[in-house]
Design a protein around this motif. Structure first.
Motif, PDB file in Angstrom:
ATOM      1  N   GLY A 292       0.798  -1.222   0.000  1.00 16.44           N
ATOM      2  CA  GLY A 292       0.000   0.000   0.000  1.00 16.44           C
ATOM      3  C   GLY A 292       0.828   1.268   0.000  1.00 16.44           C
ATOM      4  O   GLY A 292       2.045   1.244  -0.173  1.00 16.44           O
ATOM      5  N   ALA A 293       0.164   2.385   0.217  1.00 14.94           N
ATOM      6  CA  ALA A 293       0.801   3.708   0.096  1.00 14.94           C
ATOM      7  C   ALA A 293       1.512   4.084   1.389  1.00 14.94           C
ATOM      8  O   ALA A 293       1.118   5.014   2.091  1.00 14.94           O
ATOM      9  N   ASP A 294       2.592   3.360   1.716  1.00 20.79           N
ATOM     10  CA  ASP A 294       3.283   3.630   2.980  1.00 20.79           C
ATOM     11  C   ASP A 294       4.702   4.134   2.793  1.00 20.79           C
ATOM     12  O   ASP A 294       5.451   4.252   3.750  1.00 20.79           O
ATOM     13  N   LYS A 295       5.116   4.438   1.557  1.00 16.39           N
ATOM     14  CA  LYS A 295       6.484   4.875   1.289  1.00 16.39           C
ATOM     15  C   LYS A 295       6.521   6.393   1.125  1.00 16.39           C
ATOM     16  O   LYS A 295       5.847   6.954   0.264  1.00 16.39           O
ATOM     17  N   PRO A 296       7.318   7.103   1.933  1.00 15.33           N
ATOM     18  CA  PRO A 296       7.373   8.563   1.831  1.00 15.33           C
ATOM     19  C   PRO A 296       8.399   9.060   0.822  1.00 15.33           C
ATOM     20  O   PRO A 296       9.384   8.385   0.531  1.00 15.33           O
ATOM     21  N   TRP A 297       8.145  10.245   0.307  1.00 16.35           N
ATOM     22  CA  TRP A 297       9.155  11.013  -0.420  1.00 16.35           C
ATOM     23  C   TRP A 297       9.894  11.895   0.582  1.00 16.35           C
ATOM     24  O   TRP A 297       9.280  12.453   1.499  1.00 16.35           O
ATOM     25  N   PHE A 298      11.205  12.065   0.360  1.00  9.39           N
ATOM     26  CA  PHE A 298      12.007  12.887   1.261  1.00  9.39           C
ATOM     27  C   PHE A 298      12.454  14.203   0.641  1.00  9.39           C
ATOM     28  O   PHE A 298      12.790  15.140   1.352  1.00  9.39           O
ATOM     29  N   ASP A 299      12.496  14.275  -0.686  1.00  9.52           N
ATOM     30  CA  ASP A 299      12.933  15.514  -1.322  1.00  9.52           C
ATOM     31  C   ASP A 299      12.359  15.584  -2.725  1.00  9.52           C
ATOM     32  O   ASP A 299      12.007  14.561  -3.330  1.00  9.52           O
ATOM     33  N   ILE A 300      12.271  16.808  -3.227  1.00 10.98           N
ATOM     34  CA  ILE A 300      11.806  17.021  -4.594  1.00 10.98           C
ATOM     35  C   ILE A 300      12.587  18.182  -5.188  1.00 10.98           C
ATOM     36  O   ILE A 300      12.896  19.166  -4.498  1.00 10.98           O
ATOM     37  N   GLU A 301      12.938  18.040  -6.445  1.00  5.89           N
ATOM     38  CA  GLU A 301      13.659  19.083  -7.176  1.00  5.89           C
ATOM     39  C   GLU A 301      12.829  19.505  -8.374  1.00  5.89           C
ATOM     40  O   GLU A 301      12.349  18.644  -9.143  1.00  5.89           O
TER      41      GLU A 301
END
Length: 341
Positions: free
Chosen positions: A143-152
């Motif tokens: 399921g949707a349990d993985k986070p993003w840590f940064d975005i460029e």
């Protein structure tokens, strides 16, 4: 034809096995006066506007340099960990549950472009070998349990997001679609990816256990760089000259003037982990986990330590107000403080 048939079957099976969408992906952030003092994890600037984002989908914006804040309309209640703008209007936010949001009005309103369920399906559809398909199938089932840590944000059309377990995706059409990036060969253990920056056309990613990746072909391929450090890098910062700084655990900072081919350690004299970095008017600033700031006026060759301008606090993000003040995102809300002379 066999390939297409397999993909169709895989998507059909995964759709049946996929975990249900959490309520945080379907319910908008609650508009409340309490949001103005909620924990924030990221800060950014869009033209003369300041923004901060954090828990339960909270996004705040300020047009007076961070003295007063208003709450934005956000379609999810997932925690947000990263903000990045390309101009006064266009920007992205990313965070938990695989959420990526886009704004085109300077952060007052946001639209969801991606979540963890969709990201897992995209990985499954593009997996090129059995190992990749098994890993993607596990993501679908978890399921949707993985986070993003940064975005460029490269421009209004292109953005890169990096996150847990080696997740990395790119959009080239303003977020209408997101595609997985081919980082698995250079990161076979699926180490967490904490920072991403594009410098002079080259893409750099930093992560745990000293991981450093580079793409010189616009994300078509990635190679692992020889790392000067075995601890985690939490972020990347680029100077006006194109020098690249990787920073992270225990006050560790390493500088490269040759696109990551070689690195030199920069001594900060602190054991504090570094949470965020900012380039502003030729000055580089690093934020420690206690709110202490370290500033460089010599292209990152050396840094001067400054006490926490807002007092000790669990700090997470940093931005500069138009009048030169610092705005710090923290677990105790946003703090504004004038730089010390």
């Amino acid at each position: 034809m066999r390939r297409l048939a397999f993909l169709a079957l895989a998507c059909a099976v995964s759709a049946q096995a996929a975990a249900p969408a959490p309520a945080a992906l379907t319910e908008p952030a609650l508009i409340s006066p309490k949001a103005l003092t909620a924990a924030t994890l990221a800060a950014a600037r869009a033209g003369d506007r300041l923004l901060a984002a954090g828990e339960r989908g909270t996004v705040l914006w300020s047009d007076d340099g961070g003295k007063a804040w208003q709450q934005a309309a956000v379609p999810v209640r997932a925690g947000l960990t990263a903000l990045r703008f390309v101009d006064a209007s266009n920007g992205w936010a990313a965070g938990h549950l695989g959420v990526i949001l886009k704004t085109s009005d300077g952060g007052k309103t946001w639209l969801k472009q991606l979540d963890g369920l969709q990201a897992a399906q995209a990985l499954l559809a593009t997996a090129s070998d059995d190992a990749g398909r098994r890993a993607a199938q596990r993501m679908v089932e978890e399921g949707a349990d993985k986070p993003w840590f940064d975005i460029e944000a490269i421009d209004a059309h292109q953005a890169i997001a990096v996150g847990a377990y080696g997740l990395a995706m790119v959009t080239r059409d303003g977020g209408a679609s997101w595609q997985p990036l081919p980082t698995r060969a250079a990161n076979p253990r699926g180490l967490h990816l904490y920072g991403v920056r594009v410098v002079n056309g080259q893409w750099f990613i930093a992560g745990e256990q000293g991981l450093l990746l580079r793409s010189s072909d616009g994300g078509a391929t990635f190679a692992a760089l020889a790392s000067p450090y075995k601890g985690s890098f939490f972020g990347l910062l680029a100077s006006d000259s194109g020098a690249l700084l990787a920073y992270g655990l225990r006050g560790s900072v390493y500088r490269s003037a040759d696109a990551g081919n070689s690195w030199v350690k920069v001594e900060l004299g602190t054991p504090l982990s570094l949470q965020a970095g900012m380039a502003q008017r030729g000055e580089l600033t690093l934020l420690a986990q206690t709110g202490e700031l370290f500033s460089s006026a010599d292209d990152g060759l050396s840094f001067t330590r400054r006490p926490p301008p807002a007092g000790p606090l669990p700090a997470a993000g940093l931005a500069a107000a138009p009048d030169g003040a610092w705005v710090i995102a923290s677990l105790r809300g946003t703090r504004r403080a004038s730089p010390t002379p």
